[in-house]
Structures are given as structure tokens and as C-alpha cells.
Design an enzyme around this catalytic site. Sequence first.
Site, PDB file in Angstrom:
ATOM      1  N   HIS A  60      -0.595   4.318  -0.266  1.00  0.00           N
ATOM      2  CA  HIS A  60      -1.361   3.067  -0.349  1.00  0.00           C
ATOM      3  C   HIS A  60      -2.732   3.259   0.281  1.00  0.00           C
ATOM      4  O   HIS A  60      -2.870   3.867   1.346  1.00  0.00           O
ATOM      5  CB  HIS A  60      -0.606   1.908   0.310  1.00  0.00           C
ATOM      6  CG  HIS A  60      -0.416   2.031   1.793  1.00  0.00           C
ATOM      7  ND1 HIS A  60      -1.332   1.555   2.716  1.00  0.00           N
ATOM      8  CD2 HIS A  60       0.588   2.562   2.527  1.00  0.00           C
ATOM      9  CE1 HIS A  60      -0.899   1.772   3.944  1.00  0.00           C
ATOM     10  NE2 HIS A  60       0.262   2.396   3.865  1.00  0.00           N
ATOM     11  N   ASP A  85      -2.251   6.156   8.300  1.00  0.00           N
ATOM     12  CA  ASP A  85      -1.575   5.044   7.634  1.00  0.00           C
ATOM     13  C   ASP A  85      -2.557   4.338   6.697  1.00  0.00           C
ATOM     14  O   ASP A  85      -3.100   3.304   7.031  1.00  0.00           O
ATOM     15  CB  ASP A  85      -1.039   4.055   8.677  1.00  0.00           C
ATOM     16  CG  ASP A  85      -0.251   2.918   8.037  1.00  0.00           C
ATOM     17  OD1 ASP A  85       0.272   3.109   6.921  1.00  0.00           O
ATOM     18  OD2 ASP A  85      -0.178   1.836   8.646  1.00  0.00           O
ATOM     19  N   GLU A 145       0.055  -2.615   0.542  1.00  0.00           N
ATOM     20  CA  GLU A 145       1.304  -2.273   1.232  1.00  0.00           C
ATOM     21  C   GLU A 145       1.419  -2.963   2.582  1.00  0.00           C
ATOM     22  O   GLU A 145       2.503  -3.391   2.979  1.00  0.00           O
ATOM     23  CB  GLU A 145       1.386  -0.755   1.409  1.00  0.00           C
ATOM     24  CG  GLU A 145       2.724  -0.240   1.935  1.00  0.00           C
ATOM     25  CD  GLU A 145       2.820  -0.180   3.457  1.00  0.00           C
ATOM     26  OE1 GLU A 145       3.927   0.072   3.969  1.00  0.00           O
ATOM     27  OE2 GLU A 145       1.792  -0.399   4.140  1.00  0.00           O
ATOM     28  N   GLU A 146       0.308  -3.066   3.285  1.00  0.00           N
ATOM     29  CA  GLU A 146       0.344  -3.579   4.653  1.00  0.00           C
ATOM     30  C   GLU A 146       0.722  -5.052   4.732  1.00  0.00           C
ATOM     31  O   GLU A 146       1.116  -5.528   5.796  1.00  0.00           O
ATOM     32  CB  GLU A 146      -1.016  -3.365   5.328  1.00  0.00           C
ATOM     33  CG  GLU A 146      -1.426  -1.910   5.499  1.00  0.00           C
ATOM     34  CD  GLU A 146      -0.578  -1.159   6.519  1.00  0.00           C
ATOM     35  OE1 GLU A 146       0.325  -1.777   7.112  1.00  0.00           O
ATOM     36  OE2 GLU A 146      -0.820   0.038   6.708  1.00  0.00           O
ATOM     37  N   GLU A 180       3.691   8.178   3.777  1.00  0.00           N
ATOM     38  CA  GLU A 180       3.395   7.058   4.670  1.00  0.00           C
ATOM     39  C   GLU A 180       2.913   7.547   6.028  1.00  0.00           C
ATOM     40  O   GLU A 180       2.826   8.745   6.280  1.00  0.00           O
ATOM     41  CB  GLU A 180       4.654   6.195   4.854  1.00  0.00           C
ATOM     42  CG  GLU A 180       4.590   4.854   4.143  1.00  0.00           C
ATOM     43  CD  GLU A 180       3.536   3.919   4.688  1.00  0.00           C
ATOM     44  OE1 GLU A 180       2.895   4.231   5.703  1.00  0.00           O
ATOM     45  OE2 GLU A 180       3.335   2.856   4.092  1.00  0.00           O
ATOM     46  N   HIS A 197      -1.864   1.313  13.717  1.00  0.00           N
ATOM     47  CA  HIS A 197      -2.467   0.008  13.422  1.00  0.00           C
ATOM     48  C   HIS A 197      -3.573  -0.370  14.413  1.00  0.00           C
ATOM     49  O   HIS A 197      -3.845  -1.557  14.611  1.00  0.00           O
ATOM     50  CB  HIS A 197      -1.408  -1.093  13.377  1.00  0.00           C
ATOM     51  CG  HIS A 197      -0.633  -1.106  12.094  1.00  0.00           C
ATOM     52  ND1 HIS A 197       0.311  -2.073  11.809  1.00  0.00           N
ATOM     53  CD2 HIS A 197      -0.652  -0.279  11.016  1.00  0.00           C
ATOM     54  CE1 HIS A 197       0.833  -1.836  10.612  1.00  0.00           C
ATOM     55  NE2 HIS A 197       0.262  -0.748  10.118  1.00  0.00           N
TER      56      HIS A 197
END
EC number: 3.4.-.-
Length: 953
Positions: free
Chosen positions: A165, A177, A211-212, A237, A310
Amino acid sequence: MDQTKPPRRNPLAFTPWPVTLITAVVYLAFVIPLLVIHHVVPSAPTSSPDGLNITEAWNDLQVLTAGYRPYNSRQNDKIHDWLLHRINEILGAAPPATTDEKKPDVFVFDDTRSNLTFARDNLAVYFEGTNILVYIRGEDDDQEQWWELPEGSPKGKGGVLVNAHYDSVSTGYGATDDGVGVVTCLQLVKYFTTPKNAPRKGLVVLFNNGEEDFLNGARVYSQHPLSRFPHTFLNLEGAGAGGRAVLFRSSDAEVAASYMRSKHPFGSVLGSDGFKAGLIRSQTDYVVFEGDMGLRGLDVAFLEPRARYHTDQDDTRHTSKDSLWHMLSTAVATTEDLVSDTSDRFDGPARNDHKIASGTGHQAVWFDLYGSTFVLFRLHTLFALSVTLLVVAPIVLLLTSIILTKVDKMYLFRTSIRPEGSLEVLPLYGDRGVIRYPFLLGIPTAVTIGLAYLLTKFNPYIVHSSQYAVWSMMVSVWIFLAWFVSRVADFARPSAFHRVYTLTWTFVVMWVLQVIATVYQDRWALGGSYFIFFAYAGTFLATWISYLELFALPRKSEYANHLRPVSRHASSHSSRRGLSEEDEEDEDEAPTESTSLLGSRQRTTFANYVRVNADTADLSDSEEHTQDVNVYGLEQRWSASLPKWLWLLQFLLAAPIVLILVGPIALLLTGSLHQTGQDGSSSLFIYIAIVALTTLLLSPMLPFVHRCTYHIPLFMLAVFAGTLIYNLVAFPFSDSNRLKLFFIQEVDLDTGLNTASLTGVQPFVHDVAVGLPSAAGQNVTCGPFGDRFKCSWTGIPPHVLTEDKPVEEWLSFEVSRSIDKPRHAQLQISGQNTRACKVVFDSPIKNFHVAGSAYDPRFPHTYAKGIKEIRLWSRVWDNTWTVDVEWFNPDSSSDHSKTSGSLTGQVVCLWSDYNQPGTIPALDEVRQYGPAWIGVSKLADGLVEGRKSFEIA
């Protein structure tokens, strides 16, 4: 032969120095490489392999991570266009076909049409996708463009999907990520469009968006015609920020076999079991492809460190080309094997209606050995072996015991023997050591459990930054206590059977664990207990050797006859003493110049009892001074016949297999969980896990630890003292291991009031909040928020629109109630400078419909207990959504009925674009004035939420 003459030293004998040195060397020899492999990533090659370009991939990663790219941001659109440009560049630069090698056909799809409505529990989502698909046609594929036909469907064998993604969270650059996954996919396009690497089966490379925010991109991919083509997949991922890419999920053994091609495999089926058991709550696109669509595939991801996940530290500065190469090389090897597979093992009946006809595979067990070998076998093989060994091992030990009894060599559990033709009872002391094991295992384990509770109470988050300090504390105190307890027991009651009794107890414990593991294998298809099987097998063999060792002993009758011809003095002395060790002492001999300062060979125990070699009580005065040098210390005289080197074989059977299999699990579990306390997970869980793993790793030394010298245990005691103090008083966070706090700013668009908040663990979240300039003089309110605390204050107003407008104009909506349909209404919702809004209802609604939406039976869009929230995502900015809703009849018996026919709730729009400084000053303030040991992440889909209330009467 003179038994008093010292024999030549045996470097492998069961004596203190050989045991100490060999045990330490073996543990270090197996543990140190595990630590190196876990923390050191294999180096990328200096020159790129044919069809790949590592430098190009790294440059692409730097471009990709130049800004935050959540779905609801302008940067996301820029990356979408950049990806299309890069794909076309790669295809344009692909080598031409040759006479021997054909260049594959390639089709690029910019999917700006697919949308989907789906629901999970009481949350529903309408999503419009902007996925990019690259289809590289395989040599064996249907040569027609079947996806352009109204009812077109693929023919022949299914293809392979590789997914990554390209969106990130609003607070992270997304290098791992999922930036590394995206540039890996670009390199896969480059590799497989090179003529000599053309695939046999077609390859679909999916760059999915969204995706998130609830795996939206993968779900909307299911609406593209090409989604019906792949039968297998590889999902790339990231849930960390570097290190090695871990295989942590696989649908079956057949597809996992393709991962064996990887040069540096890394992972364990235990990760998959964590998802099955619900221990790991976050999800990836894997669950959509495998669970909802019916494909069979693999999930490969970066898992640590979670503190950077994140956040703004998920960037190229905190990852490396080596990590990029590890995922890229793994993806190339795995994908190459999948697209080369021409068998029928991935074709067969669909598992459920409307899903891909990919057949079914066999549950798998897999793990790596030192990052270089991948072990894979079927779960039912493990189950069969487990059941077999559960039955066979006890029978073998029982039969061996029976044979020992038959040949009169069963000294175990025997306290004494009566010689044939005699009324005299002679001691054997074969029962010494039989009850030591519960104390040897229980005391160190109980103390480490107590330490786990101690840390949880006084410094619960120290493991966040100092996991190895915690490990050192647990390991050091466990080793010291195990040694101390065993030495005390050996001092008070020396026994040559310490090993065999400890191994027998260990065998019983492992047998019980294996029974539990086998039940889980059968009932819940959990293969992560594979290490128990191998540890059980090693323990069984070591225990069996101890029983076989008894055949070297003399027959008990022969030994008794050897003890009978003693003097009357010895006999009367023996009868006075009986069989107890606590009877009166021998009369001290007259002291001479050669007499020991301790007086004879007796020792005094802590209770002021005399510690005497039991066998010397049955010897004449002359024999008492002729101690067999083959007997260690004051152990039983018959132990002179036991082999002196078999302990090493037992140790090598019991310990290395545990270190090899449990060691990587311990490192992987610690690395993935030690920083989850900031997310609200229990800190006690990770400490108890470390205790359990410490016990598993160190218990193989229990049969041998009583022979170790004091040097290492005393050093361990010093290590324990230092690490205990550190773990209790040290601050748990640092610049490189930051505490993650979760930000959101909520604006009431009806009143203009705004509330900024940070969510995290106490007391740290409160300390950070009250230290902000805008919170000075305010009453910062903190309250429970799930497993964490949320602290709120009046924040600096956000500037999320491109031009200044009153807050009431940030979003608009109209509500109209249906005239001819009771309990039906229509909402038209529009937000400024956003493409994400939602409707939150005060009570669940029965049904809804978003204008223009597609529906799919694989993705139900309603929920039996009603829908509380509808999330709306658009691929265009400033969109207007039309939503028809139906709510429950207030007169029905439904749990959701209301006392009136009205419907109330809130319309909310989201703003997530944080690429321009000053857009969200409250977040700028947290990052500028917050301490260096915190990192900031998003709490929800939007960094700013603006809301208005509504009521449909």
C-alpha cells in the site's frame, strides 16, 4: 588396583570445572549468534543482480517518503501520479525481446472506478479506490484481454498477486510502512518485465491506496475484474521501522514452500498463532485476500521497533539499504517460485461461495534456523509425531525400568537392601534427590514471577527501552537461585542420582506440556508449540540415557554382599546409627599433625547435623579411609561404576535444541511486544512471557547446575543486583525509544469550540499535556479511554482549509425525511478541502445506502445489531455524498428501538493533511514543546475532526 591413586584428569568428566566451562561455552555459542542474527541485517550486495537496481529502489524510497501521504491528503495524489510515472519509466526502459527470450505483455490499470460498501460489526464504510495494478502476462496465461468483456473471466491456472500500500498514516513518513514494500513492487515490475525473467504464470502487482484507514484499498481491489485472476499472493507490510522482514503468516504449507527460496528466511509460525488466538489485534491486507477473497498466500512485514511505527521516525534515516534488500530479495525469490509453479496445487474448489477457486492446502509449521535455513512441514505431521512420542516415550522408560529391575540394577527409589540370607538391612540411599526438582524449578521461577509483578507495580514500562536489562535480571537471578538451591541440596544430601531424578521430573513436565500442545494442534490448528515437541524429544533421550546408564552399576545383591564382610565394630556402629543421617556422630579420632582442621571427613549442616557419607557408616575403620576416587565427594559408593562422560551427551541432547528453537522465539516475541505497553497492552504480559521463556531456556541446565563452580553464579548475583536497581529506578523512555502519544483535535462546528487531546499511558500523557504552552493555566482533564488515558485541553484553532472560512462552513449537510416511507431519511453531506467524512448515530440504524455504491456478498454492508457509524471516502475533493438511512421501528421488540421515531447523531468531516506547517498548530506545539522522549501518532483517521449535530424528527 589401588583405588586411592588419583586417576588422570578426564576433561569431560562430570566434575565442576568441565561442567562449568562446557555449559557456559555451549550456551554462549548458541545464544550469541542468535543475538547477532536478530539485530544485524544481511548486507545488500555491492552490485545489483540482473533485473534489479538497489540504488534506484533506495532513491525511489526517498522520493516516496518526502512527505506524509495519508489517503486524505494532497500528497497522496502526488504519489499516485508519481507511481504511474515510475511504472511507465520502468516499462519503457525494459530490455527488448531477443530471438530466444520473449518480452512479456504488460497492462497498467489506474483504477478510478471501483468502489465498495462493507461493514464490520457496527461500523460501515463506503470507499472509492485509487489503486494501481500492473499485470505482467505469463507465458501460460490466456492471451485474450478477458477483463474487457462484460462477463469475462480468466482461463487456465490462476496467477500471483503481490501487494503493497502506498498510503501512510498522517503522522509518519511510512518508510517501512509501507514504502519498502512499494519500491519492492516497483523492482518486481522491473525484474519480471526483463525477458529472461518473464513469468510462466501471470503476475499482478497491486499498489493499493487506503490500507491505513481500515484496509479499504484491498477490499475495493476485489471489485476490479483482474482480482478474479490471482490464486496466490504475497503481502508486503511494515509494523516497525527496519531490521529484517519477517514471515509471520501463511495460509498453508504449499504456499509457504515458495518462501523456502529466500536466502535469508526469518520468522516463525508462532506469529500466525498469535493472530488466530487474538493476541495480535492489528491487521494487514492479508485478512482481506485470504479471509474475504479466498486466496492463499504469505504475509511478510517489518515488526520492530514499534516505538517508531506510525511516527516521523519511520523514515529513511532509521532504516537502511540492507533492510530494503532483505525484503526485496525475499519477495523476488518467493514470487519467482510462485509464478514458476505449473502444478494444480493452487487450483480447486473455492472454500466458500463467491470466493476464488484456489483450493485448500494443509496447515503448516515453519521456522527459520539462524536466518539461513527454513524448516517447513505440515501440522498433521507434527500432530502424528506428537501423539506417537507421547505414547512411545513413557513406554520405553517403563520397559527400561522393568529390565533394570529384572537384572537387579534398579537403584532408583530404593533406600536399602537386605542381602540374601541375612537379616541385616544395608542402606543404598537411591532415593536421595527424588524431591529436589520442584524446589529447583519452583524457587527460581517463583522469584522471577515476583520480579515481574514488582516491575509492573513500580516501573511497568522499563521494558520499553531496556528489554535486555529486564532479560539480564531474570536470567541472572534464575541461574543463581537454581545453582544455590541445588548446591544446598547437594551439600545436605549428596546424591549421584541428581541428574536422573531431575531429568525424570523434567520429562514428566514436558510430557504434560506436550499433551496440552497436541490438543491445541488438533482443536485449534496452532502449530507454534513445535518447540515443545523437539524439547520433549530431547528430554526423553537424555532421560533414557540416564536409565541406560544404570546398567553400568553392579547388581544390588552383589553390592550388598560386598558390604557384608565388615568388622563387628562397623556392624554395631551401623546398627546404632540405623538408616538415618541424623543419628549420633562417630567418635572423633585423636588429632594428629595430618588430621584435617575440620575434623575427620564429616561436615556439619546448617541445622548442626553431621553430614556424613552414608556408605562410610557401613565400612570398617580400614575401609573408611579408602575412599574410591571414582566416587564424587560424599555420594553413594556404588556410583563409582557410573560412566563419567555421559552427562555431556545428555546436556547436548537437552540444551541446544531448546536454545535453537526457543531463543529466536524469545527475541522475536520480545522485539514485537516490548513496546506495546504504550498502546494500552498489559505490561505484566510481556514480563510473564520473559519469565516463561527464561524458564524454558535455562531449565535444561538443572540436571547439571549442582556441579558448577561458584564463579558464574556469583557473577550472576552481581548482575542481578545491578539490573534490579536499574530496572526499578531508570526512566523507561529515551530519544531512540520514545513513548508514543496519540493526537486528535475535535472542533464543534456549531459553537466553534475546539478540544485538542493526547492519548497515552499515565502519568506521562498528563505530564506532557500540562507542559504545553497553550495548556498553561487551563484545567487539563484526563480520563480513561479504552486501555489508556485521554487528556484534553482547549487547543490552538486549526487552519485546515486553503482559505479562511467560518468554522460552520467547513462542512454542510441537508437532511430530508421520506414522506412515503416511515423511518427513512436522506442525508447529503459535503466537506471543504477533504475527501473523508462520516455519520455517527446515537443509536444503531437498520440499513443504509450510499448513492453509486457497489455491493459484494463477500463483504456484507449491514450488521444484525445495527450500524452506529458510516465512514465515507471519496477519490475527489469536496465531494457530496448522498446517504439513505433506515432506522429501527420504535414499537418493535428490537434492542435498538427508541421511545420516539426520531433519529439523532452527528455529521463529522476529517482533515489529515499535515504536510504544511501551521495547518494544525496544536500538533506543531506538541512536537515542538513536548519532551524528546515522546513521539506523536494519530489517534483516529483524521488529525482534525469537525462535527455538527442533527436530529431527524
